[in-house]
Design a protein around this motif. Structure first.
Motif, short mmCIF file in Angstrom:
data_model
loop_
_atom_site.label_atom_id
_atom_site.label_comp_id
_atom_site.label_asym_id
_atom_site.label_seq_id
_atom_site.Cartn_x
_atom_site.Cartn_y
_atom_site.Cartn_z
N VAL A 59 8.45 -0.74 2.45
CA VAL A 59 7.15 -0.99 1.82
C VAL A 59 6.18 -1.51 2.87
O VAL A 59 6.49 -2.46 3.60
N ALA A 60 5.01 -0.88 2.95
CA ALA A 60 3.92 -1.39 3.79
C ALA A 60 3.22 -2.48 2.99
O ALA A 60 2.52 -2.21 2.02
N ASP A 61 3.46 -3.72 3.38
CA ASP A 61 2.94 -4.92 2.71
C ASP A 61 1.62 -5.29 3.39
O ASP A 61 1.58 -6.14 4.28
N THR A 62 0.55 -4.65 2.97
CA THR A 62 -0.71 -4.63 3.70
C THR A 62 -1.28 -6.00 4.05
O THR A 62 -1.52 -6.29 5.22
N ASN A 63 -1.52 -6.83 3.07
CA ASN A 63 -2.19 -8.10 3.36
C ASN A 63 -1.26 -9.16 3.95
O ASN A 63 -1.73 -10.20 4.42
N ASN A 64 0.05 -8.90 3.95
CA ASN A 64 0.98 -9.76 4.68
C ASN A 64 1.24 -9.21 6.09
O ASN A 64 2.01 -9.78 6.84
N ASN A 65 0.62 -8.06 6.41
CA ASN A 65 0.69 -7.46 7.74
C ASN A 65 2.13 -7.28 8.22
O ASN A 65 2.49 -7.66 9.33
N ARG A 66 2.94 -6.65 7.37
CA ARG A 66 4.35 -6.45 7.70
C ARG A 66 4.92 -5.27 6.93
O ARG A 66 4.32 -4.77 5.99
N ILE A 67 6.12 -4.89 7.35
CA ILE A 67 6.92 -3.90 6.65
C ILE A 67 8.15 -4.63 6.12
O ILE A 67 8.74 -5.45 6.82
N GLN A 68 8.52 -4.33 4.88
CA GLN A 68 9.73 -4.90 4.31
C GLN A 68 10.70 -3.78 3.96
O GLN A 68 10.28 -2.70 3.54
N LYS A 69 11.99 -4.06 4.13
CA LYS A 69 13.05 -3.10 3.83
C LYS A 69 13.97 -3.69 2.77
O LYS A 69 14.33 -4.87 2.83
N PHE A 70 14.33 -2.84 1.79
CA PHE A 70 15.19 -3.23 0.68
C PHE A 70 16.30 -2.20 0.52
O PHE A 70 16.14 -1.04 0.89
N ASP A 71 17.42 -2.62 -0.07
CA ASP A 71 18.45 -1.65 -0.40
C ASP A 71 18.03 -0.88 -1.66
O ASP A 71 17.01 -1.22 -2.27
N PRO A 72 18.78 0.15 -2.07
CA PRO A 72 18.36 0.97 -3.22
C PRO A 72 18.22 0.21 -4.55
O PRO A 72 17.57 0.70 -5.46
N ALA A 104 0.79 -1.23 0.00
CA ALA A 104 0.00 0.00 0.00
C ALA A 104 0.82 1.28 0.00
O ALA A 104 0.31 2.32 -0.40
N ALA A 105 2.05 1.24 0.49
CA ALA A 105 2.81 2.49 0.62
C ALA A 105 4.30 2.22 0.51
O ALA A 105 4.77 1.12 0.82
N ILE A 106 5.02 3.25 0.09
CA ILE A 106 6.47 3.16 -0.08
C ILE A 106 7.10 4.44 0.44
O ILE A 106 6.52 5.53 0.30
N THR A 107 8.28 4.32 1.04
CA THR A 107 9.05 5.48 1.45
C THR A 107 10.53 5.10 1.44
O THR A 107 10.87 3.92 1.35
N SER A 136 -1.05 0.50 6.10
CA SER A 136 -1.35 1.14 4.82
C SER A 136 -0.56 2.41 4.56
O SER A 136 -0.71 3.02 3.51
N GLY A 137 0.28 2.82 5.49
CA GLY A 137 1.09 4.01 5.29
C GLY A 137 2.39 3.86 6.04
O GLY A 137 2.46 3.16 7.05
N ILE A 138 3.44 4.51 5.53
CA ILE A 138 4.75 4.41 6.17
C ILE A 138 5.55 5.68 5.89
O ILE A 138 5.44 6.27 4.80
N ALA A 139 6.32 6.10 6.88
CA ALA A 139 7.21 7.25 6.73
C ALA A 139 8.45 7.00 7.59
O ALA A 139 8.38 6.29 8.60
N VAL A 140 9.57 7.58 7.19
CA VAL A 140 10.82 7.49 7.95
C VAL A 140 11.31 8.92 8.15
O VAL A 140 11.43 9.68 7.19
N ASP A 141 11.60 9.29 9.42
CA ASP A 141 12.09 10.64 9.67
C ASP A 141 13.61 10.70 9.52
O ASP A 141 14.28 9.68 9.27
N ASN A 142 14.18 11.89 9.67
CA ASN A 142 15.62 12.08 9.48
C ASN A 142 16.48 11.36 10.51
O ASN A 142 17.67 11.16 10.30
N ASP A 143 15.88 10.97 11.64
CA ASP A 143 16.60 10.22 12.66
C ASP A 143 16.50 8.72 12.45
O ASP A 143 17.06 7.94 13.23
N GLY A 144 15.77 8.29 11.42
CA GLY A 144 15.63 6.87 11.13
C GLY A 144 14.45 6.20 11.81
O GLY A 144 14.29 4.98 11.69
N ASN A 145 13.63 6.96 12.52
CA ASN A 145 12.44 6.38 13.12
C ASN A 145 11.43 6.05 12.02
O ASN A 145 11.27 6.82 11.07
#
Length: 161
Positions: free
Chosen positions: A99-112, A87-90, A134-143
């Motif tokens: 990536v907010a992987d909505t129907n798998n109920n998880r967040i996934q992280k990938f390199d560039p 549902a969302a990417i940041t 369904s939404g995701i954001a990362v702040d400048n501190d990495g939160n």
């Protein structure tokens, strides 16, 4: 900076300057590399590369600043690097992709370049669990902030992810 729009029903990405003047449009309907099927999210890295969440066919595509296809990753499934209704990417400040992987109920992280790095979250109502993120954001501190839709809350995760 510039404004990027995932134009879902027209199967394209549009780019505007800060005053709203049209600059660029790319993408046409299709499942081939560089084509889009209902794009629903867009993120831009520090070099101007454009990451597009193509929700209907469970993939991410990376384009250069002029809209030329570079690489794709992801497919339908429940394994690492696979999606079910993403549902969302940041991006974080290092260019890593979340990536907010909505129907798998998880967040996934990938390199560039789209290499799977980690995942977190499972279905549930407890801390660190999700029901339809369904939404995701990362702040400048990495939160990392996740909109946990069906649990009606926003969860914050620290630097361990």
């Amino acid at each position: 900076g510039n404004i990027y729009v995932a134009d879902t029903n027209n199967h394209c990405i549009q780019k505007f300057d800060p005053e709203g003047r049209f600059l660029l449009k790319f993408g046409t309907f299709g499942g081939q590399d560089g084509k889009l099927v209902s794009p629903s999210g867009v993120a831009v890295d520090g070099s101007g590369n454009i990451y597009v969440l193509d929700r209907e066919i469970e993939r991410i595509q990376k384009f250069d600043p002029e809209g030329k296809f570079m690489v794709k990753f992801g497919r339908l499934g429940t394994g690492d690097g696979q999606f079910t209704e993403p549902a969302a990417i940041t991006l974080d400040k290092s260019g890593n992709i979340y990536v907010a992987d909505t129907n798998n109920n998880r967040i996934q992280k990938f390199d560039p370049e789209g290499k799977f790095l980690l995942k977190f979250g499972v279905f549930g109502t407890g801390d660190g669990q999700f029901s339809g993120p369904s939404g995701i954001a990362v702040d400048n501190d990495g939160n990392i902030y996740v909109a946990d839709t069906n649990n009606h809350r926003l969860q914050k995760f620290g630097l361990t992810h």
